[in-house]
Design a protein around this motif. Structure first.
Motif, short mmCIF file in Angstrom:
data_model
loop_
_atom_site.label_atom_id
_atom_site.label_comp_id
_atom_site.label_asym_id
_atom_site.label_seq_id
_atom_site.Cartn_x
_atom_site.Cartn_y
_atom_site.Cartn_z
N ASN A 12 56.62 9.07 14.72
CA ASN A 12 56.14 8.41 15.92
C ASN A 12 55.22 9.36 16.71
N VAL A 13 53.96 9.38 16.32
CA VAL A 13 52.95 10.27 16.92
C VAL A 13 52.08 9.43 17.86
N PRO A 14 51.98 9.82 19.12
CA PRO A 14 51.15 9.04 20.05
C PRO A 14 49.66 9.28 19.86
N ASP A 31 48.44 14.85 17.00
CA ASP A 31 48.52 15.93 16.01
C ASP A 31 47.16 16.26 15.40
N GLY A 32 46.08 15.66 15.95
CA GLY A 32 44.73 15.98 15.50
C GLY A 32 44.13 15.01 14.49
N ARG A 33 44.94 14.14 13.92
CA ARG A 33 44.39 13.17 12.97
C ARG A 33 43.56 12.12 13.69
N VAL A 34 42.55 11.64 13.01
CA VAL A 34 41.74 10.51 13.48
C VAL A 34 41.80 9.45 12.39
#
Length: 92
Positions: A12-14, A31-34
């Protein structure tokens, strides 16, 4: 050997940012992902105009997307898990 790559996908990453370009909805995660997905994968978004799509906001501390004018809500978790309403249409 253990790997956590698979687990990170469904954690569960916002989201910290959301934007729309050419009917693609993009999320930048904390976490830096797009990641991006076509608006046409959801019934209400597929029927929406380009200007209506632009009115997306982050809600619930980045855990949901909200289009007030369309009365549409999507969870970031559902998007990460690939829970789309409509199949991906082939490119023409």
């Amino acid at each position: 050997m253990s790997s956590t790559a698979g687990n990170n996908l469904i954690t569960n990453v916002p989201a910290i940012k959301v934007w729309v370009e050419h009917r693609m909805i993009y999320l930048e995660l904390s976490d830096g992902r797009v990641l991006g997905f076509p608006a046409d994968r959801f019934k209400l978004l597929k029927a929406a105009s380009d200007s209506q799509l632009q009115e997306v906001k982050l809600e619930l501390k980045g855990h949901a997307l909200r289009w007030e004018n369309l009365d549409e809500d999507l969870t970031v978790q559902g998007i990460l898990e690939g829970k789309f309403q409509l199949p991906l249409e082939p490119s023409t």
